[in-house]
Scaffold this active site. Structure first.
Site, PDB file in Angstrom:
ATOM      1  N   ARG A  61     -58.594  -3.993   3.559  1.00 50.35           N
ATOM      2  CA  ARG A  61     -57.095  -4.575   3.130  1.00 50.35           C
ATOM      3  C   ARG A  61     -56.934  -5.990   3.796  1.00 50.35           C
ATOM      4  O   ARG A  61     -57.673  -6.260   4.920  1.00 50.35           O
ATOM      5  CB  ARG A  61     -55.889  -3.696   4.004  1.00 50.35           C
ATOM      6  CG  ARG A  61     -55.764  -2.321   2.940  1.00 50.35           C
ATOM      7  CD  ARG A  61     -54.734  -1.385   3.630  1.00 50.35           C
ATOM      8  NE  ARG A  61     -53.614  -2.118   3.492  1.00 50.35           N
ATOM      9  CZ  ARG A  61     -52.374  -1.275   3.796  1.00 50.35           C
ATOM     10  NH1 ARG A  61     -52.466  -0.208   4.465  1.00 50.35           N
ATOM     11  NH2 ARG A  61     -51.257  -2.017   3.520  1.00 50.35           N
ATOM     12  N   SER A  76     -43.483  -9.973   3.457  1.00 46.00           N
ATOM     13  CA  SER A  76     -44.206  -8.880   4.081  1.00 46.00           C
ATOM     14  C   SER A  76     -43.505  -8.740   5.566  1.00 46.00           C
ATOM     15  O   SER A  76     -43.760  -9.611   6.296  1.00 46.00           O
ATOM     16  CB  SER A  76     -45.747  -9.103   4.272  1.00 46.00           C
ATOM     17  OG  SER A  76     -46.265  -8.135   5.252  1.00 46.00           O
ATOM     18  N   ARG A 123     -42.360  -0.444  15.899  1.00 46.59           N
ATOM     19  CA  ARG A 123     -41.555  -1.431  16.611  1.00 46.59           C
ATOM     20  C   ARG A 123     -41.179  -1.169  17.955  1.00 46.59           C
ATOM     21  O   ARG A 123     -41.087  -1.839  19.020  1.00 46.59           O
ATOM     22  CB  ARG A 123     -40.887  -2.017  15.887  1.00 46.59           C
ATOM     23  CG  ARG A 123     -41.425  -2.866  14.482  1.00 46.59           C
ATOM     24  CD  ARG A 123     -40.261  -3.107  13.306  1.00 46.59           C
ATOM     25  NE  ARG A 123     -40.897  -3.761  12.252  1.00 46.59           N
ATOM     26  CZ  ARG A 123     -41.850  -3.436  11.268  1.00 46.59           C
ATOM     27  NH1 ARG A 123     -42.138  -2.161  11.300  1.00 46.59           N
ATOM     28  NH2 ARG A 123     -42.122  -4.244  10.488  1.00 46.59           N
ATOM     29  N   LYS A 150     -52.372  -1.696  -0.817  1.00 43.90           N
ATOM     30  CA  LYS A 150     -51.496  -0.735   0.009  1.00 43.90           C
ATOM     31  C   LYS A 150     -52.853   0.227   0.478  1.00 43.90           C
ATOM     32  O   LYS A 150     -54.150  -0.054   0.165  1.00 43.90           O
ATOM     33  CB  LYS A 150     -50.629  -0.042  -0.863  1.00 43.90           C
ATOM     34  CG  LYS A 150     -49.214  -0.839  -0.815  1.00 43.90           C
ATOM     35  CD  LYS A 150     -48.747  -1.375   0.528  1.00 43.90           C
ATOM     36  CE  LYS A 150     -47.681  -2.226   0.214  1.00 43.90           C
ATOM     37  NZ  LYS A 150     -47.231  -2.719   1.438  1.00 43.90           N
ATOM     38  N   ASP A 205     -42.519   0.995  -0.937  1.00 41.36           N
ATOM     39  CA  ASP A 205     -43.099   1.926  -0.732  1.00 41.36           C
ATOM     40  C   ASP A 205     -42.843   3.268  -1.595  1.00 41.36           C
ATOM     41  O   ASP A 205     -43.313   4.508  -1.836  1.00 41.36           O
ATOM     42  CB  ASP A 205     -42.818   2.685   0.920  1.00 41.36           C
ATOM     43  CG  ASP A 205     -43.902   1.681   1.647  1.00 41.36           C
ATOM     44  OD1 ASP A 205     -44.761   0.835   1.415  1.00 41.36           O
ATOM     45  OD2 ASP A 205     -43.522   1.485   2.796  1.00 41.36           O
ATOM     46  N   LYS A 229     -41.029   5.474  10.272  1.00 35.50           N
ATOM     47  CA  LYS A 229     -42.376   5.017  10.767  1.00 35.50           C
ATOM     48  C   LYS A 229     -42.150   3.676  11.211  1.00 35.50           C
ATOM     49  O   LYS A 229     -42.918   3.254  12.179  1.00 35.50           O
ATOM     50  CB  LYS A 229     -43.338   5.026   9.648  1.00 35.50           C
ATOM     51  CG  LYS A 229     -44.722   4.720   9.818  1.00 35.50           C
ATOM     52  CD  LYS A 229     -45.565   5.468   8.705  1.00 35.50           C
ATOM     53  CE  LYS A 229     -45.841   4.713   7.506  1.00 35.50           C
ATOM     54  NZ  LYS A 229     -46.851   3.382   7.774  1.00 35.50           N
ATOM     55  N   SER A 230     -41.622   2.583  10.396  1.00 36.16           N
ATOM     56  CA  SER A 230     -41.707   1.160  10.599  1.00 36.16           C
ATOM     57  C   SER A 230     -40.892   1.054  11.910  1.00 36.16           C
ATOM     58  O   SER A 230     -41.324   0.200  12.752  1.00 36.16           O
ATOM     59  CB  SER A 230     -40.911   0.555   9.474  1.00 36.16           C
ATOM     60  OG  SER A 230     -41.570   0.480   8.390  1.00 36.16           O
ATOM     61  N   ARG A 282     -48.629   8.051   0.306  1.00 38.50           N
ATOM     62  CA  ARG A 282     -47.531   7.974  -0.599  1.00 38.50           C
ATOM     63  C   ARG A 282     -48.006   8.470  -1.836  1.00 38.50           C
ATOM     64  O   ARG A 282     -46.951   9.076  -2.479  1.00 38.50           O
ATOM     65  CB  ARG A 282     -46.999   6.622  -0.745  1.00 38.50           C
ATOM     66  CG  ARG A 282     -46.626   5.954   0.612  1.00 38.50           C
ATOM     67  CD  ARG A 282     -45.201   5.678   0.764  1.00 38.50           C
ATOM     68  NE  ARG A 282     -45.139   5.095   2.289  1.00 38.50           N
ATOM     69  CZ  ARG A 282     -44.317   5.910   3.123  1.00 38.50           C
ATOM     70  NH1 ARG A 282     -43.746   7.190   3.200  1.00 38.50           N
ATOM     71  NH2 ARG A 282     -44.100   5.358   4.516  1.00 38.50           N
TER      72      ARG A 282
HETATM   73  C1  S3P Z   1     -44.212  -1.894   6.492  1.00 36.18           C
HETATM   74  C2  S3P Z   1     -43.880  -3.034   5.822  1.00 36.18           C
HETATM   75  C3  S3P Z   1     -44.462  -2.897   4.320  1.00 36.18           C
HETATM   76  C4  S3P Z   1     -44.621  -1.398   3.990  1.00 36.18           C
HETATM   77  C5  S3P Z   1     -45.674  -0.636   4.837  1.00 36.18           C
HETATM   78  C6  S3P Z   1     -44.786  -0.608   6.447  1.00 36.18           C
HETATM   79  C7  S3P Z   1     -43.635  -2.225   8.119  1.00 36.18           C
HETATM   80  O1  S3P Z   1     -45.776  -3.464   4.151  1.00 36.18           O
HETATM   81  O2  S3P Z   1     -45.368  -1.323   2.613  1.00 36.18           O
HETATM   82  O3  S3P Z   1     -45.519   0.783   4.739  1.00 36.18           O
HETATM   83  O4  S3P Z   1     -43.725  -1.414   9.010  1.00 36.18           O
HETATM   84  O5  S3P Z   1     -43.379  -3.606   8.341  1.00 36.18           O
HETATM   85  P1  S3P Z   1     -45.659  -5.067   3.741  1.00 36.18           P
HETATM   86  O6  S3P Z   1     -45.068  -5.982   5.161  1.00 36.18           O
HETATM   87  O7  S3P Z   1     -47.239  -5.239   3.702  1.00 36.18           O
HETATM   88  O8  S3P Z   1     -44.918  -5.422   2.624  1.00 36.18           O
END
Ligand code: S3P
Length: 427
Positions: free
Chosen positions: A121, A163, A27, A336, A309, A22-23, A382
Site C-alpha cells: 500500500r 485521506s 486515535r 485499500k 469503506d 475502529k478509526s 470489508r
Molecule cells: C481511515 C481512513 C480511511 C478509511 C480507513 C480508515 C482512518 O482511509 O478507508 O478504513 O481511520 O483514518 P484513507 O485515509 O486512506 O481515506
C-alpha cells in the site's frame, strides 16, 4: 484459509449493537499516548487492526493496561523506547499514524513493517509531506520504512487526496513541530482527530476542509467509543436492499464526516431515520433503515471520502435498484486492503449481476436477482462482510473463502449477522 457456507434470508426486523469505532479507537490510543495523564478508553474496537496500534504503542514504551475486554487505561507522556521494528500487520491506519507520530518523537531509528497487503500500500503520500517538515524517513513508497526521529518544522500542506489517515499523520507531526502546521484537503474526510484534539486542549483550529495545529501538550481524555457505523453498514445494507425489512442499530457513531453511506441509502430510496442522543466529542445515537423499492443513483467524488469503506455495499445495493448506478472518482478503492474495484467486479459477476468496472469505480445495472456463488474475501475484511450480505440477498447457497479476514475489524461479525439477520453461517 477458512470457508464458511452462507444461506439466503427473507425479510428481517431486528435491533443490533456493533463494536466500537475502529478509526476513533486508533486515535483514542495514539492521542492519549502523547497526552499528559491517564485516561480510560471504553468500547475499544475489538479487531486485529486496533490491536496492532495498541501493541505498537506498548512496544514503544507507552503504558497500556487492559481493564476489560474492550476497556483500557492509557498513561501518556511516555519516554519513547528505542524499538527497532514495529509490525503494523494489515493496518494502514497504524502505519500512517505511526509515521507522523514517530517522525519528530522516535529516539532511535524505527522500522515499520507490515503483512503482504500492507507492504503493497502507498506510503509516499505520507512520507513526502513529512519530509517537507524535515523528517528523516527512508524509503519513500512502501513498507518496510525506517523513521529516524528529528526536530520538525511546521508546514502548510495542500493535499491532492482526501485521506484522514494522511491528515492525522501530519497533525500528529505538527503537534511536535516548530511553528504551525496546516492541512488543506480537496474534500472533507473524517474529522475524529480534530474533535479529539479539541477535547484534549490542543492548539487546533478547523474549518471545513482545513485543520491547523501548533505545538503543545494534550490533556488525557476518557473516551467512550461509539459503535462503528462501518460495522453497522452491512446490516443496514441488507435492510435497505430487502424490501419490507427494518433494522435498527443502537449506540452508533453518527459523525457527519462518516454518514455518506446513510445519504446514499436515502438517495436509493430507502427510509433512513437517525436520532442523535449525544454529540461531544463525537455524535452518536440510533439509526433505523427500512427497505423500499430502490432507484439507481450517481455516486461522485464529492461524497466518496464520506462513504469510502461502504462502497462495496453500495455496489450490492445497486444490483437491486432500478436503472444504472455509477460510482466514479473512487480510484482510492484500488489501494485499500485489496483492490476493491476488482474484488467487487469479480464477486458480483459470479452472482449474476450486470457490472462493468471502471478505472475509478463501476457501473451496475439493476435490478438483477443475485445467485448464490463461491465468493472470496480477497484478504479484505470489508469485502468479506459485503459477501455475507450478498449471500443473504441471493437465491441459493454461497460459500465465502478467507472469512477469517473479517477479524481485522469485527471478529464476531458472522455470529452477529447470523443472530440478527438470520443468515445461516456454517464454518
Ligand atoms: C481511515 C481512513 C480511511 C478509511 C480507513 C480508515 C482512518 O482511509 O478507508 O478504513 O481511520 O483514518 P484513507 O485515509 O486512506 O481515506
Amino acid at each position: 484459509m477458512s470457508r464458511v457456507e452462507l444461506g439466503p434470508v427473507g425479510r428481517v426486523r431486528s435491533r443490533v449493537r456493533v463494536p466500537g469505532d475502529k478509526s476513533i479507537s486508533h486515535r483514542a490510543l495514539v492521542l492519549n499516548a502523547i497526552a499528559e495523564g491517564t485516561a480510560t478508553v471504553r468500547g475499544l474496537a475489538p479487531g486485529a487492526d486496533v490491536a496492532a496500534t495498541l501493541d505498537a504503542l506498548v512496544a514503544l514504551g507507552v503504558e497500556i493496561e487492559r481493564l476489560g475486554e474492550d476497556i483500557v487505561r492509557v498513561t501518556g507522556g511516555a519516554n519513547w523506547r528505542a524499538e527497532q521494528s514495529i509490525d503494523c500487520r494489515n493496518s494502514g491506519t497504524t502505519a500512517r499514524l505511526l509515521l507522523g507520530l514517530l517522525a519528530p518523537r522516535a529516539t532511535a531509528p524505527v522500522t515499520l513493517i507490515g503483512d503482504r497487503s500492507l507492504s503493497r500500500r502507498p506510503m509516499r503520500r505520507v512520507v513526502e509531506p513529512l519530509r517537507r517538515m524535515s523528517a528523516e524517513i527512508e524509503p519513500t513508497d512502501t513498507l518496510p520504512i525506517t523513521i529516524t526521529g528529528r526536530p520538525l518544522t511546521g508546514f502548510d500542506h495542500r493535499l491532492d487526496i482526501a485521506s484522514a489517515q494522511l491528515k492525522t499523520a501530519l497533525l500528529l507531526a505538527g503537534l511536535a513541530a516548530d511553528g504551525s502546521t496546516t492541512v488543506i484537503e480537496p474534500a472533507v474526510s473524517r474529522d475524529h482527530t480534530e474533535r479529539l484534539l479539541t477535547a484534549m486542549g490542543a492548539c487546533v483550529e478547523t474549518r471545513e476542509r482545513e485543520a491547523r495545529v501548533r505545538a503543545g501538550g494534550l490533556r488525557a481524555l476518557d473516551i467512550d467509543v461509539p459503535g462503528d457505523l462501518s460495522a453497522a453498514a452491512p446490516f443496514l445494507a441488507f435492510a435497505a436492499a430487502r424490501e419490507g425489512s427494518e433494522i435498527v442499530v443502537e449506540g452508533v457513531g453518527l459523525n457527519p464526516t462518516r454518514t455518506g453511506f446513510l445519504d446514499l441509502l436515502r438517495a436509493f430510496g430507502a427510509k433512513v431515520e437517525t436520532a442523535v442522543t449525544a454529540s461531544e466529542p463525537e455524535p452518536y445515537g440510533e439509526v433505523r433503515v427500512t427497505g423500499a423499492e430502490l432507484l439507481a443513483i450517481d455516486v461522485g467524488p464529492e461524497i466518496v471520502p464520506r462513504a469510502i469503506d461502504e462502497l462495496p455495499l453500495v455496489a450490492l445495493i445497486a444490483t437491486q435498484a432500478q436503472g444504472l448506478t455509477r460510482v466514479h472518482g473512487a480510484s482510492e478503492l484500488r489501494l485499500k486492503e485489496s483492490d476493491r474495484i476488482e474484488a467487487i467486479g469479480d464477486g458480483l459477476a459470479r452472482m449474476g449481476a450486470d457490472i462493468e468496472i471502471l478505472s475509478d469505480g463501476f457501473d451496475i445495472r439493476g435490478p438483477t436477482p443475485l445467485e448464490g456463488a463461491q465468493l472470496d474475501a480477497t484478504g479484505d475484511h470489508r469485502i468479506g462482510m459485503a459477501w455475507a450480505v450478498g449471500a443473504a440477498l441471493a437465491t441459493g447457497g454461497s460459500t465465502l473463502d478467507g472469512a477469517e479476514w473479517i477479524d481485522v475489524s469485527y471478529p464476531s461479525f458472522l455470529a452477529d449477522f447470523a443472530s440478527s439477520v438470520g443468515v445461516s453461517a456454517r464454518v
